[in-house]
Design a protein around this motif. Structure first.
Motif, PDB file in Angstrom:
ATOM      1  N   ASP A 650     -19.306 -14.676   3.600  1.00 53.54           N
ATOM      2  CA  ASP A 650     -19.132 -14.666   2.143  1.00 53.54           C
ATOM      3  C   ASP A 650     -18.658 -13.281   1.724  1.00 53.54           C
ATOM      4  OD1 ASP A 650     -19.218 -15.505  -0.517  1.00 53.54           O
ATOM      5  OD2 ASP A 650     -21.363 -15.156  -0.719  1.00 53.54           O
ATOM      6  N   ARG A 651     -17.400 -12.966   2.039  1.00 53.03           N
ATOM      7  CA  ARG A 651     -16.885 -11.606   1.882  1.00 53.03           C
ATOM      8  C   ARG A 651     -17.034 -11.074   0.468  1.00 53.03           C
ATOM      9  NH1 ARG A 651     -10.554  -9.738   2.687  1.00 53.03           N
ATOM     10  NH2 ARG A 651     -10.868  -7.525   2.170  1.00 53.03           N
ATOM     11  N   TRP A 652     -16.716 -11.894  -0.520  1.00 52.47           N
ATOM     12  CA  TRP A 652     -16.716 -11.435  -1.908  1.00 52.47           C
ATOM     13  C   TRP A 652     -17.985 -11.814  -2.663  1.00 52.47           C
ATOM     14  CZ3 TRP A 652     -13.097  -8.007  -2.476  1.00 52.47           C
ATOM     15  CH2 TRP A 652     -11.898  -8.120  -1.764  1.00 52.47           C
ATOM     16  N   GLY A 653     -18.895 -12.554  -2.023  1.00 51.41           N
ATOM     17  CA  GLY A 653     -20.156 -12.905  -2.668  1.00 51.41           C
ATOM     18  C   GLY A 653     -20.094 -14.085  -3.609  1.00 51.41           C
ATOM     19  N   TYR A 654     -19.001 -14.863  -3.582  1.00 49.60           N
ATOM     20  CA  TYR A 654     -18.880 -15.980  -4.518  1.00 49.60           C
ATOM     21  C   TYR A 654     -19.866 -17.099  -4.195  1.00 49.60           C
ATOM     22  CZ  TYR A 654     -14.527 -13.644  -5.774  1.00 49.60           C
ATOM     23  OH  TYR A 654     -13.599 -12.715  -6.178  1.00 49.60           O
ATOM     24  N   ARG A 655     -20.113 -17.327  -2.909  1.00 51.02           N
ATOM     25  CA  ARG A 655     -21.039 -18.401  -2.546  1.00 51.02           C
ATOM     26  C   ARG A 655     -22.484 -18.003  -2.843  1.00 51.02           C
ATOM     27  NH1 ARG A 655     -18.537 -21.633   2.696  1.00 51.02           N
ATOM     28  NH2 ARG A 655     -16.386 -21.729   1.894  1.00 51.02           N
ATOM     29  N   ALA A 656     -22.797 -16.738  -2.664  1.00 54.60           N
ATOM     30  CA  ALA A 656     -24.128 -16.277  -3.054  1.00 54.60           C
ATOM     31  C   ALA A 656     -24.309 -16.410  -4.562  1.00 54.60           C
ATOM     32  CB  ALA A 656     -24.319 -14.826  -2.608  1.00 54.60           C
ATOM     33  N   GLU A 657     -23.259 -16.112  -5.325  1.00 54.90           N
ATOM     34  CA  GLU A 657     -23.327 -16.275  -6.777  1.00 54.90           C
ATOM     35  C   GLU A 657     -23.554 -17.739  -7.139  1.00 54.90           C
ATOM     36  OE1 GLU A 657     -20.487 -14.680 -10.265  1.00 54.90           O
ATOM     37  OE2 GLU A 657     -19.681 -16.419  -9.195  1.00 54.90           O
ATOM     38  N   PHE A 658     -22.934 -18.658  -6.391  1.00 57.93           N
ATOM     39  CA  PHE A 658     -23.139 -20.079  -6.644  1.00 57.93           C
ATOM     40  C   PHE A 658     -24.605 -20.451  -6.512  1.00 57.93           C
ATOM     41  CE2 PHE A 658     -23.635 -24.338  -4.752  1.00 57.93           C
ATOM     42  CZ  PHE A 658     -23.188 -25.111  -5.807  1.00 57.93           C
ATOM     43  N   LEU A 659     -25.271 -19.940  -5.490  1.00 59.89           N
ATOM     44  CA  LEU A 659     -26.699 -20.223  -5.324  1.00 59.89           C
ATOM     45  C   LEU A 659     -27.494 -19.716  -6.521  1.00 59.89           C
ATOM     46  CD1 LEU A 659     -27.038 -19.264  -1.547  1.00 59.89           C
ATOM     47  CD2 LEU A 659     -26.967 -21.562  -2.514  1.00 59.89           C
ATOM     48  N   THR A 660     -27.102 -18.560  -7.045  1.00 58.80           N
ATOM     49  CA  THR A 660     -27.765 -18.026  -8.242  1.00 58.80           C
ATOM     50  C   THR A 660     -27.575 -18.961  -9.429  1.00 58.80           C
ATOM     51  OG1 THR A 660     -27.463 -15.748  -7.482  1.00 58.80           O
ATOM     52  CG2 THR A 660     -27.855 -16.072  -9.836  1.00 58.80           C
ATOM     53  N   LEU A 661     -26.374 -19.503  -9.575  1.00 60.23           N
ATOM     54  CA  LEU A 661     -26.106 -20.405 -10.700  1.00 60.23           C
ATOM     55  C   LEU A 661     -26.941 -21.676 -10.601  1.00 60.23           C
ATOM     56  CD1 LEU A 661     -22.217 -20.138 -11.144  1.00 60.23           C
ATOM     57  CD2 LEU A 661     -24.037 -18.846 -12.271  1.00 60.23           C
ATOM     58  N   VAL A 662     -27.112 -22.183  -9.391  1.00 60.55           N
ATOM     59  CA  VAL A 662     -27.943 -23.380  -9.223  1.00 60.55           C
ATOM     60  C   VAL A 662     -29.376 -23.084  -9.661  1.00 60.55           C
ATOM     61  CG1 VAL A 662     -28.829 -25.081  -7.587  1.00 60.55           C
ATOM     62  CG2 VAL A 662     -26.483 -24.238  -7.360  1.00 60.55           C
ATOM     63  N   ARG A 663     -29.884 -21.931  -9.292  1.00 59.99           N
ATOM     64  CA  ARG A 663     -31.250 -21.563  -9.701  1.00 59.99           C
ATOM     65  C   ARG A 663     -31.344 -21.382 -11.214  1.00 59.99           C
ATOM     66  NH1 ARG A 663     -30.453 -18.235  -4.923  1.00 59.99           N
ATOM     67  NH2 ARG A 663     -31.663 -19.121  -3.182  1.00 59.99           N
ATOM     68  N   LEU A 664     -30.309 -20.793 -11.810  1.00 61.88           N
ATOM     69  CA  LEU A 664     -30.313 -20.638 -13.265  1.00 61.88           C
ATOM     70  C   LEU A 664     -30.294 -21.989 -13.964  1.00 61.88           C
ATOM     71  CD1 LEU A 664     -27.813 -17.657 -13.732  1.00 61.88           C
ATOM     72  CD2 LEU A 664     -30.277 -17.626 -14.121  1.00 61.88           C
ATOM     73  N   ALA A 665     -29.568 -22.945 -13.405  1.00 59.14           N
ATOM     74  CA  ALA A 665     -29.483 -24.268 -14.028  1.00 59.14           C
ATOM     75  C   ALA A 665     -30.829 -24.971 -14.050  1.00 59.14           C
ATOM     76  CB  ALA A 665     -28.453 -25.133 -13.291  1.00 59.14           C
ATOM     77  N   GLN A 666     -31.700 -24.655 -13.077  1.00 55.80           N
ATOM     78  CA  GLN A 666     -33.009 -25.298 -13.034  1.00 55.80           C
ATOM     79  C   GLN A 666     -33.854 -24.971 -14.261  1.00 55.80           C
ATOM     80  OE1 GLN A 666     -33.911 -23.778  -8.925  1.00 55.80           O
ATOM     81  NE2 GLN A 666     -34.584 -25.879  -8.588  1.00 55.80           N
TER      82      GLN A 666
END
Length: 670
Positions: A650-666
């Motif tokens: 995940d060179r640019w961190g976009y997939r890690a950011e996606f995981l953060t968004l899923v947690r925020l949606a909860q």
């Protein structure tokens, strides 16, 4: 005093007008408001009343020569201007009404400041403060302490709003206000009221189709990513996005996937892959992946025209200032011999910069830095002027593109959506393409920008941060600017002997009629250099129960649903084919399409790869945000588990950011 209507719809930023007497009255109101603050000093009240009244009358006489002091007249002296009673000044702050506590019994109770004074303080700035900023300032200034003191609340509201004029967020000013005036604001966080004015198209979700009745599915490819960025912005603000803003294919295609590059004569490779469906054990996912070739040699010259919305609706920090910085980033990805022109539009359109070589980037930046917002939005006139400028500087065998940067709020001149898109559709025959960068929220017109980009043979992106601007305009500049294929269409015919039913996940706004596939006059999507496109079908194999009942009077009777009967009637040369995939595209500059076709085999249902599993997790998350009609009990935790396992490099961190968004949606609010 009378004021011109501010913000959107006015020709310029509002300014006071009216008689000198009216201006004097306004100054007098401010002075009286200042005098009323002295009402909180009970021991010296008679002296202050007399002195303040005399000062107000005297100064009002000379007010015509005094610059309007704004909110400073309403505020109490700062700690630098007056000593506090005892170190820390708690006693004086109590007397001034700045601390939410009841006075000691020995102190006289404070008389309330008339509500009209607070209203005057707020209203005096309304003509020059845009309504969204004023609303946000009121929310911030509605803290637990200031609710007890109308005058200080009015002062806080106006000060915060005035700071917004200078590009400072109200919430960013809270700490400074607290330190300067020794109050605790404790801002009330509330979503901006203007969110409801954002506009999206809301097509119905693709249904499940029975294969024997509708064996063919046809759609145009889509490489836009605007939906993901808008969804991210909403979740970062602690709220769920509107359902209609979630386009599943744009969520999936936001990410880069490690697909094999093309090897043959075609400019992209096609990779089908089967995998189990994470949310339904009875079905499978068919992923169709396209990987465009990367331009390695000299790039074609570019003739770009920046079409910049400078209307009143663009004055907030997340619009015009962010837009200007984004376009500066794009300059860094261009070659010195490329040219850039700038057209602006508000009440009317005008050329701010004739086509200029990027080698003279300083001149281009100076023009961008000089842009300001104010006036109505004559977007159609701006589009016409931008196309004219691009056609005048047209480069044969080069890239000729208009880049529209706006919130999409067109309200002057040609505003009908069908007429605007019709104009852009006719103009694409000139060889000039149109891409769209969307900004802001509150009056964000996503529906218009999607239609313009689709009909202009360009992409639509949404810029919510400088990081997103860098992703779209620097990291993916080649894909955004240099097309390798146009009018790309996909058609798949499913084999009813192998597949009971199917549904296309997303692409609702890109659906095509079956006959459109072979019609070269029908417009479709564009693929740029290095672009990746992912499409997902959820399919029900022949051995599983179909999600759609068979028709009683269909060619295949309901009793022929058994797997043995189904397999017995297959033709030997098509054994194992679940479908037949066809793809049409045009090489840029050509008018006749080329065809790619191949069967899709059931044997390709091996252990799913990491990229397919991550794409499926993103698709699942997007469906949850849309309501989860087909997901059963599949939820956020399932998305997190699948995405974590398939995140990979995940060179640019976009997939890690996606995981953060899923947690925020909860925990996000509806």
């Amino acid at each position: 005093a009378e004021f011109a209507s501010p913000g959107q719809g006015s020709e310029a930023v509002a300014r006071p007008r009216g008689s000198r007497a009216a201006q004097m009255r306004e100054r007098l109101v401010n002075l009286i408001g200042s005098a009323k603050m002295l009402h909180y000093l009970p021991n010296l009240r008679p002296y202050y009343y007399g002195g303040a009244s005399l000062a107000a009358i005297t100064l009002a006489i000379f007010a015509t020569g005094i610059h309007h002091r704004g909110i400073e007249a309403l505020l109490p002296p700062t700690s630098a201007e007056r000593p506090l009673v005892a170190q820390g000044g708690e006693a004086e702050r109590i007397e001034l009404g700045m601390i939410d506590t009841r006075p000691a019994p020995s102190q006289p109770s404070l008389s309330p400041v008339p509500e009209i004074a607070a209203e005057m303080a707020v209203d005096s700035l309304q003509p020059v403060i845009p309504a969204p900023l004023l609303a946000e300032s009121k929310a911030v200034a509605g803290g637990k302490v200031l609710r007890q003191n109308r005058m200080m609340r009015a002062a806080a509201c106006s000060t915060l709003a005035a700071g917004c004029e200078q590009g400072i967020s109200p919430r960013a000013m809270v700490g400074d206000f607290e330190r300067r005036y020794a109050v605790d604001i404790d801002p009330v966080i509330a979503p901006p009221e203007q969110e409801a004015r954002d506009r999206f198209e809301a097509p119905a979700e693709n249904p499940v189709r029975r294969t024997e009745e509708h064996p063919v599915s046809t759609f145009s490819v889509d490489v836009d990513t605007a939906s993901y960025a808008f969804v991210r912005r909403a979740l970062m603000q602690g709220r769920l996005p509107p359902k209609q803003s979630v386009r599943i294919e744009e969520m999936v295609n936001y990410f880069a996937y490690d697909y094999a590059p093309p090897q043959g004569a075609h400019p992209f490779a096609v990779h089908p892959e089967l995998m189990p469906t994470p949310w339904n054990p009875e079905t499978q996912l068919l992923r169709i992946a396209l990987q465009g070739e990367v331009v390695t040699g000299p790039k074609p010259r570019s003739n770009l025209v920046f079409l910049v919305d400078t209307s009143g609706s663009m004055q907030s920090q997340d619009k015009l200032p962010l837009l200007i910085n984004a376009l500066k980033m794009l300059l860094d990805s261009l070659e010195p011999e490329d040219t850039v022109g700038i057209v602006t539009y508000a009440g009317q359109a005008g050329v701010a910069l004739a086509p200029t070589p990027v080698a003279d980037a300083g001149k281009i930046r100076r023009v961008l830095n000089g842009l300001g917002a104010g006036g109505s939005t004559a977007g159609a006139a701006g589009i016409e002027a931008a196309y004219d400028l691009a056609e005048d500087a047209f480069i044969e065998d080069g890239v000729n593109r208009v880049i529209l940067a706006t919130d999409g709020d067109f309200n002057v001149g040609l505003t009908d959506l069908d007429q605007l898109t019709g104009y852009v559709e006719r103009k694409r025959d000139s060889g000039v393409m149109l891409s769209v960068l969307g900004f802001g929220q509150g009056n964000y017109n996503d529906a218009l920008m999607q239609r313009l980009a689709q009909n202009g043979n360009g992409q639509a992106a949404y810029i919510d941060t400088l990081a997103e601007a860098r992703k779209v305009l620097v990291e993916e500049a080649s894909a955004a600017l240099y097309p390798i294929a146009q009018d790309v269409k996909i058609q798949i015919e499913f084999n009813p002997d192998e597949i009971s039913d199917y549904r296309l996940i997303g692409y609702e706004t890109r659906a095509l009629a079956r006959e459109d596939f072979n019609n070269d006059r029908v417009d479709a999507g564009e693929i740029g250099a290095g672009h990746r496109v992912t499409a997902l079908y959820e399919i029900t194999p022949a051995g599983a129960k179909s999600r759609v009942d068979a028709l009683r009077y269909s060619k295949r009777a309901p009793e022929v649903e058994e797997a043995g009967d189904r397999l017995a009637g297959r033709e030997g040369d098509r054994a194992g084919e679940i479908g037949f995939l066809k793809l049409r595209y045009k090489v840029p500059g050509e008018t006749r399409s080329r065809l790619i076709e191949r069967p899709v085999l059931a044997v390709e249902a091996a252990e799913p790869g990491r990229e397919a599993r991550f794409a499926a997790a993103v698709a699942g998350f997007a469906q949850i945000l849309r309501g989860g009609r087909y997901l059963g009990d599949y939820g956020y935790e399932d998305v997190l588990e699948a995405a974590e396992a398939a995140k990979g490099p995940d060179r640019w961190g976009y997939r890690a950011e996606f995981l953060t968004l899923v947690r925020l949606a909860q925990s996000a609010a509806p």
